[in-house]
Design an enzyme around this catalytic site. Structure first.
Site, PDB file in Angstrom:
ATOM      1  N   TRP A  10       0.814  -1.227   0.000  1.00  0.00           N
ATOM      2  CA  TRP A  10       0.000   0.000   0.000  1.00  0.00           C
ATOM      3  C   TRP A  10       0.841   1.268   0.000  1.00  0.00           C
ATOM      4  O   TRP A  10       0.309   2.366  -0.070  1.00  0.00           O
ATOM      5  CB  TRP A  10      -0.956  -0.015   1.204  1.00  0.00           C
ATOM      6  CG  TRP A  10      -2.043  -1.037   1.098  1.00  0.00           C
ATOM      7  CD1 TRP A  10      -2.327  -1.842   0.035  1.00  0.00           C
ATOM      8  CD2 TRP A  10      -3.024  -1.375   2.104  1.00  0.00           C
ATOM      9  NE1 TRP A  10      -3.398  -2.650   0.294  1.00  0.00           N
ATOM     10  CE2 TRP A  10      -3.850  -2.387   1.568  1.00  0.00           C
ATOM     11  CE3 TRP A  10      -3.277  -0.928   3.393  1.00  0.00           C
ATOM     12  CZ2 TRP A  10      -4.918  -2.936   2.277  1.00  0.00           C
ATOM     13  CZ3 TRP A  10      -4.329  -1.477   4.104  1.00  0.00           C
ATOM     14  CH2 TRP A  10      -5.139  -2.469   3.554  1.00  0.00           C
ATOM     15  N   LYS A  11       2.139   1.112   0.154  1.00  0.00           N
ATOM     16  CA  LYS A  11       3.059   2.268   0.151  1.00  0.00           C
ATOM     17  C   LYS A  11       2.566   3.346   1.107  1.00  0.00           C
ATOM     18  O   LYS A  11       2.021   3.021   2.169  1.00  0.00           O
ATOM     19  CB  LYS A  11       3.254   2.781  -1.285  1.00  0.00           C
ATOM     20  CG  LYS A  11       3.672   1.657  -2.242  1.00  0.00           C
ATOM     21  CD  LYS A  11       4.103   2.132  -3.597  1.00  0.00           C
ATOM     22  CE  LYS A  11       4.464   0.935  -4.461  1.00  0.00           C
ATOM     23  NZ  LYS A  11       4.920   1.323  -5.793  1.00  0.00           N
ATOM     24  N   HIS A  97      13.051  -1.963  -1.516  1.00  0.00           N
ATOM     25  CA  HIS A  97      12.167  -1.546  -2.606  1.00  0.00           C
ATOM     26  C   HIS A  97      12.853  -0.440  -3.406  1.00  0.00           C
ATOM     27  O   HIS A  97      13.569   0.394  -2.836  1.00  0.00           O
ATOM     28  CB  HIS A  97      10.827  -1.049  -2.034  1.00  0.00           C
ATOM     29  CG  HIS A  97       9.799  -0.859  -3.106  1.00  0.00           C
ATOM     30  ND1 HIS A  97       9.785   0.258  -3.912  1.00  0.00           N
ATOM     31  CD2 HIS A  97       8.789  -1.647  -3.532  1.00  0.00           C
ATOM     32  CE1 HIS A  97       8.792   0.141  -4.784  1.00  0.00           C
ATOM     33  NE2 HIS A  97       8.171  -1.016  -4.574  1.00  0.00           N
ATOM     34  N   GLU A 169      11.477  -6.689  -9.726  1.00  0.00           N
ATOM     35  CA  GLU A 169      10.657  -5.533 -10.100  1.00  0.00           C
ATOM     36  C   GLU A 169      11.462  -4.611 -11.014  1.00  0.00           C
ATOM     37  O   GLU A 169      12.258  -3.785 -10.522  1.00  0.00           O
ATOM     38  CB  GLU A 169      10.248  -4.754  -8.851  1.00  0.00           C
ATOM     39  CG  GLU A 169       9.389  -5.545  -7.902  1.00  0.00           C
ATOM     40  CD  GLU A 169       8.498  -4.611  -7.082  1.00  0.00           C
ATOM     41  OE1 GLU A 169       7.275  -4.678  -7.233  1.00  0.00           O
ATOM     42  OE2 GLU A 169       9.047  -3.799  -6.325  1.00  0.00           O
ATOM     43  N   GLY A 175       4.485   1.164 -11.430  1.00  0.00           N
ATOM     44  CA  GLY A 175       3.542   2.276 -11.392  1.00  0.00           C
ATOM     45  C   GLY A 175       3.271   2.930 -12.733  1.00  0.00           C
ATOM     46  O   GLY A 175       2.646   3.980 -12.804  1.00  0.00           O
ATOM     47  N   GLY A 237       1.370  -3.091  -6.395  1.00  0.00           N
ATOM     48  CA  GLY A 237       1.205  -1.760  -5.825  1.00  0.00           C
ATOM     49  C   GLY A 237      -0.168  -1.206  -6.180  1.00  0.00           C
ATOM     50  O   GLY A 237      -1.168  -1.458  -5.492  1.00  0.00           O
TER      51      GLY A 237
HETATM   52  P1  PGA Z   1       2.874  -1.172  -9.156  1.00  0.00           P
HETATM   53  O1  PGA Z   1       3.897  -1.183  -7.920  1.00  0.00           O
HETATM   54  O2  PGA Z   1       2.080  -2.444  -9.076  1.00  0.00           O
HETATM   55  O3  PGA Z   1       2.046   0.050  -8.969  1.00  0.00           O
HETATM   56  O4  PGA Z   1       3.717  -1.119 -10.387  1.00  0.00           O
HETATM   57  C1  PGA Z   1       4.617  -2.345  -7.602  1.00  0.00           C
HETATM   58  C2  PGA Z   1       5.607  -2.073  -6.513  1.00  0.00           C
HETATM   59  O5  PGA Z   1       6.129  -0.951  -6.413  1.00  0.00           O
HETATM   60  O6  PGA Z   1       5.911  -2.959  -5.703  1.00  0.00           O
END
Ligand code: PGA
Length: 254
Positions: A10-11, A97, A169, A175, A237
């Protein structure tokens, strides 16, 4: 066969009460729809951990944190220790991350210390690795992955029962809603797996370390991303930020 893992990151998107609302909706859906073939992990912000964890436990959803500091206690203003995360109900913690590598200038050395602390406290670290677009264009993607895995896990001897999740990633995909093609994903996963085998006896590297994919994963592409036999799930995310998109994504693979 292990269940696929879906981690919702959820950041810094919700305060504690907003987190509770979303946690309740997700928990209810998982229970009502009897989803038990996917290992779901939610990583809210620190302020929401305890209460979100209590709600998630009704559906056996696991709790994870988004970061940890490597010291156990003391004068480290603003930091949180692995034992504090355990006491808050966490079983998992995201480490390294790309947003922390970028904005907080975390190094592979910092990340290595965090992973050691996490394992010592009984947390499962989720080590994030991935190349930037520039590194990819310069032809260094493999080297970056090897460096991040080898340095991140340097000196770590997995004990019986220890587990590590490595999340591939690609930074340029996070994102953006863009995807990575299947061939590039496959290659990156193979590079990561080989680096893990170089670090640990092969049997341990395989049985105690799982690799997942992250970067713009949603309900339309989750099946493609986790179709490789080496990929055990996804770190999500954006698509984890609304109940509907997250549950639909989970149902695609449940
Ligand atoms: P995202 O983020 O699914 O929005 O690309 C993934 C993440 O940062 O772990």
């Amino acid at each position: 066969m292990n269940s696929p893992i879906i981690i919702g990151n959820w950041k810094m998107n919700f305060n504690a009460s907003e987190s509770l609302v979303l946690a309740r909706l997700i928990t209810q859906s998982i229970i009502q729809q009897k989803i038990d073939s996917v290992e779901v992990i939610i990583c809210p912000s620190f302020d929401a951990l305890v209460h979100v964890g209590e709600i998630l436990s009704a559906a056996r959803i696991s709790l994870g944190a988004q970061d940890v500091f490597w010291q156990e206690k003391g004068s480290y203003t603003g930091e949180i220790s692995a034992s504090m995360l355990r006491a808050a109900g966490c079983s998992y913690v995201i480490v390294g991350h790309s947003e922390r590598r970028k904005y907080m200038r975390e190094t592979d050395e910092d990340i290595n210390k965090k992973i050691k602390t996490a394992l010592d406290s009984g947390l499962v670290p989720i080590l994030c690795v991935g190349e930037t677009l520039e590194e990819r264009r310069e032809g260094h993607a493999d080297l970056v992955l090897i460096r991040q895995v080898i340095h991140g896990l340097q000196g770590i001897q997995l004990k019986k029962g220890d587990r590590i999740i490595v999340a591939y990633e690609p930074v340029w995909v996070i994102g953006t809603g863009q995807g990575i093609d299947a061939e590039s994903e496959k290659r990156a996963i193979q590079v990561i797996r080989q680096a893990l085998i170089d670090l640990q006896p092969a049997s341990q590297a395989i049985s105690q370390t799982r690799i997942i994919y992250g970067g713009s994963v949603d309900e339309t592409n989750i099946e493609d991303y986790i179709s490789l036999p080496e990929v055990s799930g996804a770190l999500v995310g954006t698509a984890s930020l609304t109940h509907d998109s997250f549950i639909r994504l989970i149902k695609r693979i449940a």
